[in-house]
Scaffold this active site. Structure first.
Site, short mmCIF file in Angstrom:
data_model
loop_
_atom_site.label_atom_id
_atom_site.label_comp_id
_atom_site.label_asym_id
_atom_site.label_seq_id
_atom_site.Cartn_x
_atom_site.Cartn_y
_atom_site.Cartn_z
CE LYS A 3 -3.48 -2.15 2.56
NZ LYS A 3 -4.14 -2.49 3.54
CE1 TYR A 43 -8.38 -3.68 1.11
CE2 TYR A 43 -8.29 -1.87 -0.01
CZ TYR A 43 -7.82 -2.62 0.43
OH TYR A 43 -6.24 -3.21 0.89
CG ASN A 106 -3.33 -3.70 6.85
OD1 ASN A 106 -3.21 -3.10 6.05
ND2 ASN A 106 -4.39 -4.93 7.60
CG HIS A 109 -4.80 -6.48 0.27
ND1 HIS A 109 -6.09 -6.98 1.14
CD2 HIS A 109 -5.26 -7.29 -0.67
CE1 HIS A 109 -6.95 -7.83 0.29
NE2 HIS A 109 -6.23 -8.49 -1.20
CD GLU A 120 -7.78 -9.65 -3.43
OE1 GLU A 120 -6.47 -10.15 -3.08
OE2 GLU A 120 -8.02 -9.72 -2.35
P1 CMP Z 1 -6.64 -5.81 3.87
O1 CMP Z 1 -5.76 -7.00 3.38
O2 CMP Z 1 -6.03 -4.46 2.53
O3 CMP Z 1 -7.82 -5.71 3.52
C1 CMP Z 1 -9.35 -4.77 4.48
C2 CMP Z 1 -8.11 -4.29 4.71
O4 CMP Z 1 -9.31 -3.25 5.84
C3 CMP Z 1 -7.83 -4.12 6.40
O5 CMP Z 1 -6.45 -5.10 4.69
C4 CMP Z 1 -7.28 -2.60 6.71
O6 CMP Z 1 -6.64 -2.13 6.23
C5 CMP Z 1 -8.37 -2.81 6.78
N1 CMP Z 1 -9.68 -3.90 7.70
C6 CMP Z 1 -10.44 -4.21 8.43
N2 CMP Z 1 -10.69 -4.70 9.05
C7 CMP Z 1 -10.44 -3.62 10.49
C8 CMP Z 1 -10.97 -2.85 11.36
N3 CMP Z 1 -11.31 -3.61 12.36
N4 CMP Z 1 -10.47 -1.62 11.31
C9 CMP Z 1 -10.06 -0.96 10.36
N5 CMP Z 1 -9.70 -1.26 9.37
C10 CMP Z 1 -10.12 -2.61 8.69
#
Ligand code: CMP
Length: 141
Positions: A3, A43, A106, A109, A120
């Site tokens: 990301k 998403y 985070n 992904h 994807e």
């Molecule tokens: P990712 O693996 O990109 O897939 C979905 C994304 O949503 C996840 O990583 C986080 O960036 C975000 N995400 C998923 N669950 C939560 C949560 N409980 N609170 C905040 N962000 C979330």
């Protein structure tokens, strides 16, 4: 997918290195700027959740690096390397454990199933962008 935070942290090389060090094979890799439509498609399962808008905005806030990694049990290998979605559960030594302080931001992904990987890969890559190769007579891993 790395990301935008990975680009901001100048950590593309270090993170790609972790996947390669484990023995995962890169068969496609590119840097792109995702637009809103692409991020919303990627998403879609999170529409309506409280973090959705911030997630889409963050994903579009800078370039991402998309890659396809091949290995036996690639999905579980990659997910163990990156650590759990919730950064409060991610251990030091994992990518999220080492680089991410926020669950929504985070850093990386990864597909969580074969079906998600197929969806994807089709969203990010044209078939001709995949580069299939093998190790020839060498068995490194
Ligand atoms: P990712 O693996 O990109 O897939 C979905 C994304 O949503 C996840 O990583 C986080 O960036 C975000 N995400 C998923 N669950 C939560 C949560 N409980 N609170 C905040 N962000 C979330």
């Amino acid at each position: 997918m790395l990301k935008p935070g990975v680009l901001h942290r100048r950590a593309v090389g270090e993170i790609v290195h972790r996947f390669e060090r484990k023995g995962l094979k890169i068969i496609a890799l590119k840097m792109i700027r995702m637009n809103k439509t692409m991020a919303e498609t990627h998403y879609a399962e999170h529409v309506g959740k409280k973090f959705y808008q911030e997630l889409v905005d963050y994903t579009c806030s800078g370039p991402v690096v998309a890659m396809i990694l091949e290995a036996e049990s690639a999905i579980s290998k990659v997910r163990r390397l990156i650590g759990p979605t919730n950064v409060n559960d991610s251990q030091p030594g994992t990518i999220r454990g080492d680089f991410a302080a926020s669950t929504t931001l985070n850093i990386v992904h990864a597909s969580d199933s074969t079906a998600a990987a197929e969806r994807e890969i089709a969203l990010f890559f044209k078939p001709e962008e995949l580069c299939l190769w093998d190790d020839g007579n060498h068995s490194w891993f």
